[in-house]
Design a protein around this motif. Sequence first.
Motif, PDB file in Angstrom:
ATOM      1  N   TYR A   1       0.847  -1.255   0.001  1.00 13.19           N
ATOM      2  CA  TYR A   1       0.133  -0.091   0.033  1.00 13.19           C
ATOM      3  C   TYR A   1       1.146   1.187   0.074  1.00 13.19           C
ATOM      4  O   TYR A   1       1.746   1.299   0.690  1.00 13.19           O
ATOM      5  N   PRO A   2       0.767   2.071  -1.094  1.00 15.53           N
ATOM      6  CA  PRO A   2       1.612   3.314  -1.179  1.00 15.53           C
ATOM      7  C   PRO A   2       1.403   4.345   0.060  1.00 15.53           C
ATOM      8  O   PRO A   2       2.388   4.942   0.303  1.00 15.53           O
ATOM      9  N   ALA A   3       0.486   4.389   0.685  1.00 16.33           N
ATOM     10  CA  ALA A   3       0.259   5.213   1.943  1.00 16.33           C
ATOM     11  C   ALA A   3       0.388   4.645   3.117  1.00 16.33           C
ATOM     12  O   ALA A   3       0.589   3.360   3.279  1.00 16.33           O
ATOM     13  N   ASP A   4       0.004   5.494   4.260  1.00 13.50           N
ATOM     14  CA  ASP A   4       0.042   4.848   5.469  1.00 13.50           C
ATOM     15  C   ASP A   4      -1.315   3.705   5.757  1.00 13.50           C
ATOM     16  O   ASP A   4      -2.338   4.189   5.544  1.00 13.50           O
ATOM     17  N   PRO A   5      -0.897   2.568   6.184  1.00 17.07           N
ATOM     18  CA  PRO A   5      -1.919   1.582   6.045  1.00 17.07           C
ATOM     19  C   PRO A   5      -2.705   1.491   7.414  1.00 17.07           C
ATOM     20  O   PRO A   5      -3.699   0.735   7.702  1.00 17.07           O
ATOM     21  N   THR A   6      -2.297   2.427   8.554  1.00 18.09           N
ATOM     22  CA  THR A   6      -2.883   2.200   9.893  1.00 18.09           C
ATOM     23  C   THR A   6      -4.340   2.409   9.712  1.00 18.09           C
ATOM     24  O   THR A   6      -4.879   1.472  10.547  1.00 18.09           O
ATOM     25  N   ALA A   7      -4.983   3.087   9.091  1.00 18.04           N
ATOM     26  CA  ALA A   7      -6.590   3.158   9.218  1.00 18.04           C
ATOM     27  C   ALA A   7      -7.186   1.884   8.620  1.00 18.04           C
ATOM     28  O   ALA A   7      -8.104   1.259   9.237  1.00 18.04           O
ATOM     29  N   VAL A   8      -6.676   1.210   7.647  1.00 18.59           N
ATOM     30  CA  VAL A   8      -7.198   0.066   7.079  1.00 18.59           C
ATOM     31  C   VAL A   8      -6.805  -1.005   7.992  1.00 18.59           C
ATOM     32  O   VAL A   8      -7.614  -1.931   8.164  1.00 18.59           O
ATOM     33  N   VAL A   9      -5.605  -0.994   8.620  1.00 16.11           N
ATOM     34  CA  VAL A   9      -5.385  -2.149   9.595  1.00 16.11           C
ATOM     35  C   VAL A   9      -6.499  -2.070  10.764  1.00 16.11           C
ATOM     36  O   VAL A   9      -6.689  -3.173  11.389  1.00 16.11           O
ATOM     37  N   ASP A  10      -6.650  -0.825  11.185  1.00 15.57           N
ATOM     38  CA  ASP A  10      -7.386  -0.687  12.550  1.00 15.57           C
ATOM     39  C   ASP A  10      -8.779  -1.202  11.802  1.00 15.57           C
ATOM     40  O   ASP A  10      -9.597  -1.991  12.680  1.00 15.57           O
ATOM     41  N   ARG A  11      -9.474  -0.974  10.690  1.00 14.99           N
ATOM     42  CA  ARG A  11     -10.521  -1.540  10.289  1.00 14.99           C
ATOM     43  C   ARG A  11     -10.543  -3.153  10.203  1.00 14.99           C
ATOM     44  O   ARG A  11     -11.371  -3.878  10.831  1.00 14.99           O
ATOM     45  N   LEU A  12      -9.395  -3.752   9.919  1.00 21.36           N
ATOM     46  CA  LEU A  12      -9.433  -5.072  10.014  1.00 21.36           C
ATOM     47  C   LEU A  12      -9.041  -5.703  11.475  1.00 21.36           C
ATOM     48  O   LEU A  12      -9.741  -6.626  11.498  1.00 21.36           O
ATOM     49  N   ASP A  13      -8.623  -5.062  12.236  1.00 22.33           N
ATOM     50  CA  ASP A  13      -8.569  -5.359  13.784  1.00 22.33           C
ATOM     51  C   ASP A  13     -10.033  -5.342  14.271  1.00 22.33           C
ATOM     52  O   ASP A  13     -10.291  -6.535  14.932  1.00 22.33           O
ATOM     53  N   LYS A  14     -10.829  -4.330  13.880  1.00 19.92           N
ATOM     54  CA  LYS A  14     -12.221  -4.233  14.549  1.00 19.92           C
ATOM     55  C   LYS A  14     -13.002  -5.602  13.906  1.00 19.92           C
ATOM     56  O   LYS A  14     -13.791  -6.295  14.738  1.00 19.92           O
ATOM     57  N   TRP A  15     -12.644  -5.909  12.577  1.00 22.80           N
ATOM     58  CA  TRP A  15     -13.415  -6.779  11.998  1.00 22.80           C
ATOM     59  C   TRP A  15     -13.047  -8.182  12.685  1.00 22.80           C
ATOM     60  O   TRP A  15     -14.026  -9.054  12.759  1.00 22.80           O
ATOM     61  N   LEU A  16     -11.640  -8.277  12.773  1.00 24.55           N
ATOM     62  CA  LEU A  16     -11.378  -9.826  13.382  1.00 24.55           C
ATOM     63  C   LEU A  16     -11.776  -9.772  14.983  1.00 24.55           C
ATOM     64  O   LEU A  16     -12.398 -10.918  15.130  1.00 24.55           O
ATOM     65  N   ARG A  17     -12.105  -8.772  15.733  1.00 24.18           N
ATOM     66  CA  ARG A  17     -12.255  -8.809  16.967  1.00 24.18           C
ATOM     67  C   ARG A  17     -14.185  -9.219  16.969  1.00 24.18           C
ATOM     68  O   ARG A  17     -14.609 -10.109  17.729  1.00 24.18           O
ATOM     69  N   LEU A  18     -14.658  -8.568  15.974  1.00 20.70           N
ATOM     70  CA  LEU A  18     -16.072  -9.010  15.822  1.00 20.70           C
ATOM     71  C   LEU A  18     -16.294 -10.559  15.732  1.00 20.70           C
ATOM     72  O   LEU A  18     -17.354 -11.175  15.877  1.00 20.70           O
ATOM     73  N   ARG A  19     -15.577 -10.995  14.539  1.00 20.89           N
ATOM     74  CA  ARG A  19     -15.558 -12.324  14.019  1.00 20.89           C
ATOM     75  C   ARG A  19     -15.423 -13.172  15.158  1.00 20.89           C
ATOM     76  O   ARG A  19     -15.727 -14.189  15.394  1.00 20.89           O
ATOM     77  N   GLN A  20     -14.435 -12.819  16.021  1.00 21.53           N
ATOM     78  CA  GLN A  20     -14.011 -13.874  17.006  1.00 21.53           C
ATOM     79  C   GLN A  20     -15.137 -13.796  18.264  1.00 21.53           C
ATOM     80  O   GLN A  20     -15.505 -14.757  18.888  1.00 21.53           O
ATOM     81  N   GLU A  21     -15.692 -12.696  18.437  1.00 22.79           N
ATOM     82  CA  GLU A  21     -16.994 -12.576  19.093  1.00 22.79           C
ATOM     83  C   GLU A  21     -18.209 -13.501  18.703  1.00 22.79           C
ATOM     84  O   GLU A  21     -18.960 -14.254  19.476  1.00 22.79           O
ATOM     85  N   LYS A  22     -18.166 -13.613  17.450  1.00 23.29           N
ATOM     86  CA  LYS A  22     -19.293 -14.260  16.815  1.00 23.29           C
ATOM     87  C   LYS A  22     -19.057 -15.787  16.690  1.00 23.29           C
ATOM     88  O   LYS A  22     -19.855 -16.910  17.247  1.00 23.29           O
ATOM     89  N   THR A  23     -17.630 -15.981  16.694  1.00 26.53           N
ATOM     90  CA  THR A  23     -17.192 -17.534  16.904  1.00 26.53           C
ATOM     91  C   THR A  23     -17.265 -17.850  18.425  1.00 26.53           C
ATOM     92  O   THR A  23     -17.521 -19.160  18.450  1.00 26.53           O
ATOM     93  N   ALA A  24     -17.051 -17.210  19.392  1.00 25.34           N
ATOM     94  CA  ALA A  24     -17.031 -17.403  20.664  1.00 25.34           C
ATOM     95  C   ALA A  24     -18.615 -17.684  21.268  1.00 25.34           C
ATOM     96  O   ALA A  24     -18.802 -18.373  22.436  1.00 25.34           O
ATOM     97  N   THR A  25     -19.616 -17.132  20.442  1.00 23.69           N
ATOM     98  CA  THR A  25     -20.806 -17.395  20.957  1.00 23.69           C
ATOM     99  C   THR A  25     -21.176 -18.966  20.418  1.00 23.69           C
ATOM    100  O   THR A  25     -21.239 -19.266  19.347  1.00 23.69           O
ATOM    101  N   PRO A  26     -21.613 -19.707  21.762  1.00 23.02           N
ATOM    102  CA  PRO A  26     -21.949 -21.090  21.409  1.00 23.02           C
ATOM    103  C   PRO A  26     -23.124 -21.431  20.678  1.00 23.02           C
ATOM    104  O   PRO A  26     -23.425 -22.545  20.096  1.00 23.02           O
TER     105      PRO A  26
END
Length: 317
Positions: free
Chosen positions: A57-82
């Motif tokens: 990515y030619p620019a600073d990827p921090t904002a996109v990585v932050d979105r990915l981090d939030k997406w991962l956390r939500l995915r983990q919460e869904k997975t943790a729901t039995p």
Amino acid sequence: MEMENVVALSPSSLAYQTDILMQVNAVLESKSLSAAQLAKEIGVSPATLSQVLKSKYPADPTAVVDRLDKWLRLRQEKTATPIINPGFVMTETAKLITSDLTYAQVTESIVVIFGSSGVGKSETLREYKRNNNNVWIVTASPSRSGLTECLYELAMELGLDDAPRRKGPLSRVVRNRLRNSEGLVIIDEADHLDYPTLEELRILQEETNIGMVFTGNNKVYTQLTGGRRNEDFARLFSRIAKKRGLHKVRQSDVRAVASAWKISGTAELNLMHQISERPGGLRLLTKTLKLSAMYATGGTITVAVMRQAFSELESNE
């Protein structure tokens, strides 16, 4: 023994970003979803996501990585729901609607499905579209009740992104796209449509030999007949091959939903029936069960959990 000092990684640090990207790439490699779908879920373009994941990515990827981090956390919460959300449930009502949709598409006819909100009409329409080719759904609204706007909305659904905005040329490109498609056009919330739009759709259906379904609330049938079988609406009314009124949630539908969610207790079933009788019917019941799954412990949705979820939803109305 001295405790080790744990240093939290900064979202902008290279180690943090590398870790997030490794996790995301692992998910994509598992083939559980596509990169295009992931890009859509985090709100970036597929090209941007690809560059970030490849560290190009030619620019600073921090904002996109932050979105990915939030997406991962939500995915983990869904997975943790039995409790697993079963998604669409083929209820008795859904079977009837599916049968009507199939009839309209196979026989190239006009069908009207009308009834109370929350009996499962819209969900069944979307499920039918997912499972069949050449099915297009347009949702009418006050801003899309007129002829030009309704046709343009249909053109967008058909993939005609460069469609003209004048009703004459617009009608022609839509007609050419639909002809010989053996498709099905579904107009949801059709009670919003005015008479000229209904007439245009009737003619469109006849000229292209497609199936067409009008769905909506209890007013939709009155809207399609002008409140009575008068001369103005006679041409449209006479071409309605089949109509179905759905005026309340069936008890068998509630039992089907309970079975899909693996709920079998008598008290729980009774409460589900009570919730389904409220305005919104199955829609409200499904929202209650989704929230209940977040609160449930031990993988069981109990009456107490359902009451808590329903009370919270009701207080937000």
